[in-house]
Every structure is written in C-alpha cells, then in structure tokens.
Design a protein around this motif. Structure first.
Motif, PDB file in Angstrom:
ATOM      1  N   ASN A  69      -5.243   3.395  10.762  1.00 51.13           N
ATOM      2  CA  ASN A  69      -4.555   4.649  11.099  1.00 51.13           C
ATOM      3  C   ASN A  69      -3.262   4.822  10.303  1.00 51.13           C
ATOM      4  O   ASN A  69      -2.462   5.710  10.612  1.00 51.13           O
ATOM      5  CB  ASN A  69      -4.247   4.689  12.600  1.00 51.13           C
ATOM      6  CG  ASN A  69      -5.481   4.958  13.433  1.00 51.13           C
ATOM      7  OD1 ASN A  69      -6.002   6.072  13.448  1.00 51.13           O
ATOM      8  ND2 ASN A  69      -5.965   3.928  14.118  1.00 51.13           N
ATOM      9  N   ARG A  70      -3.052   3.946   9.316  1.00 52.72           N
ATOM     10  CA  ARG A  70      -1.878   4.005   8.442  1.00 52.72           C
ATOM     11  C   ARG A  70      -0.578   4.000   9.251  1.00 52.72           C
ATOM     12  O   ARG A  70       0.334   4.812   9.026  1.00 52.72           O
ATOM     13  CB  ARG A  70      -1.927   5.246   7.547  1.00 52.72           C
ATOM     14  CG  ARG A  70      -3.169   5.338   6.663  1.00 52.72           C
ATOM     15  CD  ARG A  70      -3.186   6.641   5.875  1.00 52.72           C
ATOM     16  NE  ARG A  70      -4.458   6.823   5.158  1.00 52.72           N
ATOM     17  CZ  ARG A  70      -4.663   6.447   3.896  1.00 52.72           C
ATOM     18  NH1 ARG A  70      -3.701   5.846   3.219  1.00 52.72           N
ATOM     19  NH2 ARG A  70      -5.832   6.676   3.318  1.00 52.72           N
ATOM     20  N   THR A  71      -0.489   3.078  10.186  1.00 52.92           N
ATOM     21  CA  THR A  71       0.671   3.006  11.067  1.00 52.92           C
ATOM     22  C   THR A  71       1.713   2.045  10.510  1.00 52.92           C
ATOM     23  O   THR A  71       1.507   0.819  10.474  1.00 52.92           O
ATOM     24  CB  THR A  71       0.257   2.540  12.474  1.00 52.92           C
ATOM     25  OG1 THR A  71      -0.746   3.407  12.989  1.00 52.92           O
ATOM     26  CG2 THR A  71       1.462   2.509  13.410  1.00 52.92           C
ATOM     27  N   GLY A  72       2.837   2.571  10.072  1.00 53.56           N
ATOM     28  CA  GLY A  72       3.988   1.778   9.667  1.00 53.56           C
ATOM     29  C   GLY A  72       3.661   0.652   8.702  1.00 53.56           C
ATOM     30  O   GLY A  72       2.904   0.812   7.732  1.00 53.56           O
TER      31      GLY A  72
ATOM     32  N   ARG B  47      -5.668  -5.878  16.617  1.00 52.54           N
ATOM     33  CA  ARG B  47      -4.676  -4.804  16.712  1.00 52.54           C
ATOM     34  C   ARG B  47      -4.154  -4.419  15.335  1.00 52.54           C
ATOM     35  O   ARG B  47      -3.924  -3.236  15.058  1.00 52.54           O
ATOM     36  CB  ARG B  47      -3.518  -5.257  17.615  1.00 52.54           C
ATOM     37  CG  ARG B  47      -2.441  -4.202  17.847  1.00 52.54           C
ATOM     38  CD  ARG B  47      -1.378  -4.728  18.796  1.00 52.54           C
ATOM     39  NE  ARG B  47      -0.642  -5.830  18.200  1.00 52.54           N
ATOM     40  CZ  ARG B  47       0.480  -5.681  17.484  1.00 52.54           C
ATOM     41  NH1 ARG B  47       0.978  -4.475  17.281  1.00 52.54           N
ATOM     42  NH2 ARG B  47       1.098  -6.726  16.990  1.00 52.54           N
ATOM     43  N   TRP B  48      -3.974  -5.414  14.460  1.00 52.27           N
ATOM     44  CA  TRP B  48      -3.461  -5.103  13.119  1.00 52.27           C
ATOM     45  C   TRP B  48      -4.408  -4.160  12.375  1.00 52.27           C
ATOM     46  O   TRP B  48      -3.960  -3.235  11.707  1.00 52.27           O
ATOM     47  CB  TRP B  48      -3.303  -6.384  12.294  1.00 52.27           C
ATOM     48  CG  TRP B  48      -2.341  -7.389  12.848  1.00 52.27           C
ATOM     49  CD1 TRP B  48      -1.377  -7.181  13.779  1.00 52.27           C
ATOM     50  CD2 TRP B  48      -2.263  -8.773  12.471  1.00 52.27           C
ATOM     51  NE1 TRP B  48      -0.689  -8.346  14.022  1.00 52.27           N
ATOM     52  CE2 TRP B  48      -1.213  -9.341  13.238  1.00 52.27           C
ATOM     53  CE3 TRP B  48      -2.961  -9.571  11.581  1.00 52.27           C
ATOM     54  CZ2 TRP B  48      -0.868 -10.694  13.111  1.00 52.27           C
ATOM     55  CZ3 TRP B  48      -2.612 -10.908  11.453  1.00 52.27           C
ATOM     56  CH2 TRP B  48      -1.579 -11.463  12.216  1.00 52.27           C
TER      57      TRP B  48
ATOM     58  N   GLN C 230      -6.619  -2.068  13.654  1.00 49.47           N
ATOM     59  CA  GLN C 230      -6.628  -0.739  14.261  1.00 49.47           C
ATOM     60  C   GLN C 230      -5.409   0.073  13.827  1.00 49.47           C
ATOM     61  O   GLN C 230      -5.502   1.281  13.584  1.00 49.47           O
ATOM     62  CB  GLN C 230      -6.664  -0.869  15.788  1.00 49.47           C
ATOM     63  CG  GLN C 230      -7.918  -1.546  16.327  1.00 49.47           C
ATOM     64  CD  GLN C 230      -9.184  -0.837  15.887  1.00 49.47           C
ATOM     65  OE1 GLN C 230      -9.289   0.394  15.945  1.00 49.47           O
ATOM     66  NE2 GLN C 230     -10.172  -1.612  15.429  1.00 49.47           N
ATOM     67  N   LEU C 231      -4.271  -0.583  13.694  1.00 47.26           N
ATOM     68  CA  LEU C 231      -3.071   0.108  13.225  1.00 47.26           C
ATOM     69  C   LEU C 231      -3.156   0.418  11.735  1.00 47.26           C
ATOM     70  O   LEU C 231      -2.699   1.476  11.276  1.00 47.26           O
ATOM     71  CB  LEU C 231      -1.831  -0.752  13.505  1.00 47.26           C
ATOM     72  CG  LEU C 231      -1.480  -0.949  14.980  1.00 47.26           C
ATOM     73  CD1 LEU C 231      -0.400  -2.004  15.135  1.00 47.26           C
ATOM     74  CD2 LEU C 231      -1.031   0.374  15.606  1.00 47.26           C
ATOM     75  N   SER C 232      -3.775  -0.484  10.986  1.00 47.49           N
ATOM     76  CA  SER C 232      -3.880  -0.294   9.543  1.00 47.49           C
ATOM     77  C   SER C 232      -4.812   0.860   9.193  1.00 47.49           C
ATOM     78  O   SER C 232      -4.510   1.658   8.294  1.00 47.49           O
ATOM     79  CB  SER C 232      -4.365  -1.577   8.880  1.00 47.49           C
ATOM     80  OG  SER C 232      -4.403  -1.457   7.475  1.00 47.49           O
TER      81      SER C 232
ATOM     82  N   ARG D  14     -10.030   5.898   8.204  1.00 46.20           N
ATOM     83  CA  ARG D  14      -9.072   5.960   7.082  1.00 46.20           C
ATOM     84  C   ARG D  14      -9.671   6.659   5.859  1.00 46.20           C
ATOM     85  O   ARG D  14      -8.943   7.050   4.951  1.00 46.20           O
ATOM     86  CB  ARG D  14      -8.621   4.543   6.731  1.00 46.20           C
ATOM     87  CG  ARG D  14      -7.580   4.489   5.631  1.00 46.20           C
ATOM     88  CD  ARG D  14      -6.731   3.254   5.717  1.00 46.20           C
ATOM     89  NE  ARG D  14      -5.960   3.042   4.486  1.00 46.20           N
ATOM     90  CZ  ARG D  14      -4.882   2.288   4.403  1.00 46.20           C
ATOM     91  NH1 ARG D  14      -4.446   1.647   5.487  1.00 46.20           N
ATOM     92  NH2 ARG D  14      -4.248   2.138   3.262  1.00 46.20           N
TER      93      ARG D  14
ATOM     94  N   TYR E 250       1.852  -1.793   9.012  1.00 43.77           N
ATOM     95  CA  TYR E 250       0.475  -2.294   9.066  1.00 43.77           C
ATOM     96  C   TYR E 250      -0.455  -1.572   8.089  1.00 43.77           C
ATOM     97  O   TYR E 250      -1.596  -1.984   7.893  1.00 43.77           O
ATOM     98  CB  TYR E 250      -0.075  -2.170  10.489  1.00 43.77           C
ATOM     99  CG  TYR E 250       0.717  -2.969  11.501  1.00 43.77           C
ATOM    100  CD1 TYR E 250       0.538  -4.345  11.620  1.00 43.77           C
ATOM    101  CD2 TYR E 250       1.662  -2.345  12.312  1.00 43.77           C
ATOM    102  CE1 TYR E 250       1.281  -5.080  12.535  1.00 43.77           C
ATOM    103  CE2 TYR E 250       2.407  -3.067  13.231  1.00 43.77           C
ATOM    104  CZ  TYR E 250       2.219  -4.445  13.336  1.00 43.77           C
ATOM    105  OH  TYR E 250       2.957  -5.174  14.230  1.00 43.77           O
ATOM    106  N   THR E 251       0.044  -0.529   7.445  1.00 40.51           N
ATOM    107  CA  THR E 251      -0.790   0.259   6.531  1.00 40.51           C
ATOM    108  C   THR E 251      -1.447  -0.610   5.472  1.00 40.51           C
ATOM    109  O   THR E 251      -2.636  -0.450   5.161  1.00 40.51           O
ATOM    110  CB  THR E 251       0.062   1.350   5.859  1.00 40.51           C
ATOM    111  OG1 THR E 251       0.617   2.207   6.866  1.00 40.51           O
ATOM    112  CG2 THR E 251      -0.782   2.172   4.889  1.00 40.51           C
TER     113      THR E 251
END
Length: 687
Positions: A227-230, A220-221, A223-225, A269, A232-233
C-alpha cells in the motif's frame, strides 16, 4: 621474730642478681585503691632470701609465657631466631612467586577450552513432529519440554529447534508472519519462556532458526509495503511489469527455487514483487538499511529472551543485482520461453552478491553484544547450500568473524555410498576448511530422506559411529538415534498438499516414543502426519531395554566422544579407504592411547592394517562395535574383518602416532591443537 630473722639474712634478692618478674604485677592504681594503708605498714618492704652467688652464675634466662616486650625483643634479636624468621619469610615470598609464575605459565600454555557448541553434539528438532502435549495431533513447545530428559539421556547438551514463528505454515513455516511471536500451533510465548527456563535449568543450550531473506505475504510489513505506506514502501523488491489478458510479463528471466518466474504481480500495488522461494514468500529488500535494522532488532529480541544462538538460513539469497539482467542459461540452445526450472539457469545475479557477507558480519557483531558474559557465548550457524569454496567463506577470516561454522551437508548429499565416497565427503570439507576453524557433520535433516530410507537400515549404526567419531560438532536429526525411516505419506491431508505443493514430508514423521497408539507422540486420535508402521519395534522405550539397540550404541558413542580426549579434540588421520571401508585414527599429542575407526560402507571386507601402519601393535582391543557382543575382544591388526555396515572402534597404545609419520603428513588434520602432559595431567599448546 620474723622481722628479726629477715634482717639477719646476708643479702637481699635484689642485690644478689635475682630476677624480678613483673609479668603478673597488679596494676598500681588497683593497689592504691584496694590495699589498706594500715595493713601495708605491717608488711615487709622487701623479701630477703639467702641465695648462693655461685649458684646464680650459671643461670640462663629462657623464654617464658607472659614475658614483657622488653624481654621478648632480647630474644628476637638473637641470631638463631632472626635467621630462622628471615628464612621462613623469603621461602614464603619465593613460593608465592613460583605459584604466580606457574599460574601465568599454565594460562599461557593452556589450549583454548572448547565452547559449548563444540563440546556437545547438536540435536535438531522439528517441533511439529516431536511431541504433542494437547492432543491436537501437532507437536508443540510443551511437548519438547516434556521430553527434555531424552536429550540428557543421549548425553547431548545442545538443542536446535527449527522454525516456530507465527506463520501460515506454507513451506512448513519458513515464511514468518511475525518474527516476534509463536505460532499458536506450537503454543504461546509463555510456553516458550517455560521451555527456555527448563532447558537452562538442565544445563542445556538452545539455538533456533532465523530466515531473514523473506517473510510471509501475510506479514504486516508486506501489507504496508503493497500500500506504499511510509518507510515500508521499499521494504520489499518491487518492479514494474506488464499484465495483459491475465498474462504477466516479468522484468527478466529470473526463476524461483521452486520453479517458474520469481516475479509475482500484486493487484494492490500494480507492480511485481520478487520472491526467491514461493510466491507467498516475498523477498525483503536488504539494500534498504531500515530492513537490515529490523533484522538486527529481531536478533536482539530473542537473544534478550535468553536463547543461546541462531542458525541462519537462505543467506546467499539476501541480495540481488540491481541491474536486473537476465541470468545466463545452462543450455544456451534452449528456448528462453521454456525456462521454468531453477536448475536451467546460472544464478549469477540472484545469489552471493557483493555486500552479502558484510550483512552477515553485521549479524555477528550484533550477536557479539550478547556474548560478553562468561559462559554465555552466542552461537551463529549458517546454511551451506553452495559450492565448497563459497561455503567456506561463511567462516569469515582470521580477523573478521562470521558464522562459527556453516552447516555441512556433504554426508547427506552423497550420490552413492562406499568407503571411497565417505572419504571424499569428509576430505572435501577438511582440506578446504580454513586453518583454526571448527568442522561439523550431519547425516540427517528436515530436508533430506532419513538414513534408513536413503542408504539402508543396515548402515544406520555405522553412520552414527562415523558422525560421532569425526572431529568437530555432530548434528543429529531427531529419530536418527533410533533408526527411524521415512513414512509413507498417502494419508496427508489434501489441504496440506495444496498448501505445500513442492514440499515433501516423509522425513518429518512423528517421533516414535513407545509401542502405544500413535507411537506415544500424541494421545489424540490422529497425528498431522501418519506414524511409521514400524513404530512397535522402532521406538525409544523398547530400544532402551535392548543392549545392542541403535539407541544404546548412540549413547555409548556420545559417552566415548565426551570422555576421551583424542576423540573430543585430537588429530584425525586417514589411514585407508577403498570401495568397502573407511579407516581413520584419532590421536592426541602426549597421549599413547589411540582410537582407530574401521567403518564398513560396502560389502564384507578383510584388511591388513599392520601392513599400512607398520608401527601398529599386533593386537588392538575393540572398544565399541556395531555388534555389541564384540566389545572388549582383541583383534589381530593384520586381519581386520568387517561385515556390511559394521563399524569398529579399536583402541591400542603406541609410542609413534600416525600424525607424526611422514607417510601420512598430508592425511592429518587438527582443529583445536592440544598436547597432553601425563606428569601434570593437563593440556598445553606448545608441543
């Protein structure tokens, strides 16, 4: 008439020095209530007895039952009673002080007790290959629980279970998709809880793997990274790189352990992420404190569930240099464009960077938070895939603790087998190990060929004898206790090969429990890897019935190690090594019983040990032998003969142990020094 006779008596008792005993006089109030007044008038007021004064002169008052306080005090003040009482009082005080002082002295002089991770061998289990409980051909946690009696049968009290986190099973499960969950192949969290309870109910301990360096790209980390999510980027290491005509130009020449560039372009990304291992195992960014905290939370989660420790892997890869310079080539004349193998570069910027050990120490500090309860110390091991000096740094320092020990693979990594090479592998670790630290040894692992396949069947027993008589903690990879061999892997599925292009699996073949179909590993139609064809003769069930089997020798060796203090925690001194044999002793200060190991790793050999150690008695008793029929026999120490692959544990008594001899001073080591007192049958430290 009676009254008249009473009046005629010459004296009253009270006037004649008679003794009045009030001990049994009734309560006056009771007399007033209960006595009839009229009858009292008829009773005489005094009882007059005729007593001879001469007879009373020698009368001595003696203690009697029921005497009143006044009389008791008269006796207690007499010297013979007072002195006796005082003597007893001071004797009790002195005895109490002696007991307190003796207790303090024993505590102060006693050596530190060996902890659980030192006292027992460690049994390493690759869960997919140990025991299948649901007939799907894959080993699982319930299967391990079913076979816990085998662990106790081996006299082992610590189990090491390799990675079973939820994972796509690339690189055999070493890239986790979820650090907080169990892969369905191995069962559920409930199955783990039941296994953990069963392990502890038997008085056993369990450690598990943790690979913090990277995750699966399914995590999950990640996948969030991507997408530059919060926050987790920056959980992973991202760098700009160019892609043209399907070709990626990476930021530098860094190469992954598995070969080719360690940078992988991500279409989401539009940057490259860094991976030290497979491209589906992106490296975490440990320069991000939030990432470090995530790992601390994972450690707390599993320790909170009750596991007894971790084996941390891939620690040297935690940090990379931020300057991203090209790493130097081993062969400077090689065309830089052709660099593709990990061995072609010096990894100065991608391993063992400044700050790495600080992170490891922080892991240790988190684990120490769970080690405060007596008997609940949490073990921390680390991998040792570095040169010897760098490996020793994982022990930490005298004041700053890291791992309890980095795992030692010297005996696995030997290029050739001989008495000399065994000596060199052992000595390399012992002479470099920091003072006061604890050694460990392994002869098998999930990433190395089995003993039988690596050096030959004839050396299995003598290698186990070496493993279990060296000082420190031995680590046994499942199946080595029965002499399993690598399996032939032709039947491995194409899917498995495609998903693990750089991983070999012959040393991970299913455990051979009995001579039934699939060696008792599974009741299903097939197993995930083929069972070795020798399973009908090499299995637990049949070897339990053979007195001279590899399994029974292993059990005898673990029993010897657990029961004999010199082998458990005593000195080790090298006595002799040549191309064929390696000879060493295990001794304990204050104990005249010595064990000498004569291990043959070459060809038939005859050696005169009496000439090497002049104080050696002329005869020694064979305590254990790889040939069981020799046990109990006496041998001439001037003529010790061993066959190829034969091992002897000799026992003898001496007043002059080897470690006290000047000639052997540089050849002796002790990790947890202790001395034995035969008078008090205890250990102490100030020898």
């Amino acid at each position: 008439m009676v009254e008249e006779e009473a009046k005629s008596l010459p004296m009253e008792l009270s006037e004649k020095g008679g003794v009045e005993n009030n001990g049994f006089v009734q309560n006056e109030a009771f007399d007033v209530k209960e006595t009839n007044t009229s009858s009292r008038e008829e009773m005489p007021k005094t009882c007059i007895v005729d007593v001879d004064p001469a007879a009373t002169e020698g009368l001595v008052l003696k203690p009697y039952a029921g005497m009143p306080k006044e009389v008791l005090l008269k006796f207690s003040s007499q010297a013979r009673y007072r002195v006796t009482r005082e003597i007893l009082f001071w004797l009790i005080i002195a005895a109490a002080l002696i007991l307190v002082c003796a207790t303090i002295a024993i505590i102060a002089l006693s050596p530190r007790c060996l902890d659980w991770w030192q006292a027992s061998p460690i049994y390493q289990i690759y869960p997919r290959s140990f025991k299948d409980s649901n007939m799907d051909g894959n080993g699982d946690l319930k299967g391990i629980q079913e076979k816990l009696d085998h662990i106790t049968y081996l006299n082992i009290r610590t189990i090491w279970i390799t990675s079973f986190y939820k994972s796509p099973l690339k690189d055999l499960g070493y890239g986790a998709e979820d650090f907080y969950d169990i892969d369905p192949m191995f069962g559920s969290m409930s199955d783990f809880d039941n296994l953990l309870a069963a392990i502890h109910d038997r008085g056993l301990k369990v450690i598990m793997d943790l690979i913090p360096n990277h995750t699966s790209d399914k995590h999950r980390w990640f996948q969030l990274s991507r997408n530059r999510t919060g926050k987790y980027t920056d959980y992973y290491i991202w760098q700009d790189c160019t892609q043209a005509a399907g070709l990626v130009t990476p930021p530098n020449n860094w190469v992954s352990v598995f070969g080719n560039s360690s940078w992988q372009f991500d279409d989401v990304r539009k940057q490259c992420y860094f991976h030290q291992f497979g491209k589906d195992q992106p490296d975490l960014n440990f320069r991000n404190l939030a990432v470090q905290q995530e790992i601390h939370d994972i450690i707390k989660f599993w320790l909170g569930k009750g596991i007894d420790g971790f084996s941390f892997s891939a620690l040297k890869f935690l940090l990379e240099a931020t300057h991203l310079r090209d790493e130097p080539q081993v062969n400077k004349s090689q065309n830089p464009e052709s660099i593709a193998a990990y061995s072609q570069l010096y990894h100065d910027y991608t391993t063992t960077q400044v700050g790495m050990h600080d992170i490891i120490r922080s892991f240790r500090q988190t684990m120490n938070q769970f080690s405060s309860e007596p008997g609940r110390y949490r073990f921390m091991g680390s991998d040792g895939y570095e040169d010897i000096e760098a490996t020793m740094m994982y022990y930490g320092t005298t004041f700053i603790q890291e791992a309890d020990f980095p795992f030692n693979f010297n005996l696995i990594n030997m290029k050739n087998l001989s008495g000399n090479s065994i000596f060199e592998a052992v000595n390399l670790w012992m002479k470099n190990m920091p003072a006061g630290k604890w050694p460990n040894w392994a002869v098998g692992s999930p990433n190395a060929a089995r003993i039988s396949s690596r050096i030959g069947k004839e050396y299995v027993n003598v290698m186990n004898m070496l493993l279990l008589t060296l000082p420190g903690t031995p680590v046994t990879y499942y199946g080595e206790e029965i002499g399993m061999e690598n399996t032939v892997s032709e039947n491995v599925s194409e899917e498995h090969i495609n998903s693990n292009p750089v991983v070999t699996t012959p040393e991970k073949s299913p455990m051979q429990w009995d001579g039934e179909v699939n060696a008792g590993f599974t009741e299903g139609n097939s197993s995930w890897l083929p069972v070795n064809s020798d399973y009908r003769s090499v299995n637990v069930e049949i070897q339990m019935t053979w007195s001279n089997s590899t399994l029974n020798l292993y059990r005898e060796l673990t029993l010897l190690r657990n029961s004999e203090l010199p082998i458990h925690r005593g000195w080790m001194c090298y006595v002799w090594n040549d191309s064929n044999v390696f000879v060493y002793v295990r001794e304990l200060d204050g104990l005249d019983r010595v064990f000498m190991m004569v291990l043959n790793f070459g060809q038939e050999s005859t050696i005169d040990l009496k000439a090497i150690v002049p104080s050696l008695p002329s005869e020694a008793i064979i305590r254990l032998s790889t040939n069981f029929s020799n046990a109990g026999k006496a041998v001439n120490t001037k003529l010790i003969k061993t066959e190829m692959g034969e091992g002897l544990v000799l026992e003898y008594k001496t007043a002059k142990p080897v470690h006290t001899m000047e000639a052997f001073q540089g050849n002796c080591f002790v990790a947890e020094k202790a001395c034995y007192s035969s008078a008090f049958n205890l250990l102490y430290v100030n020898c």
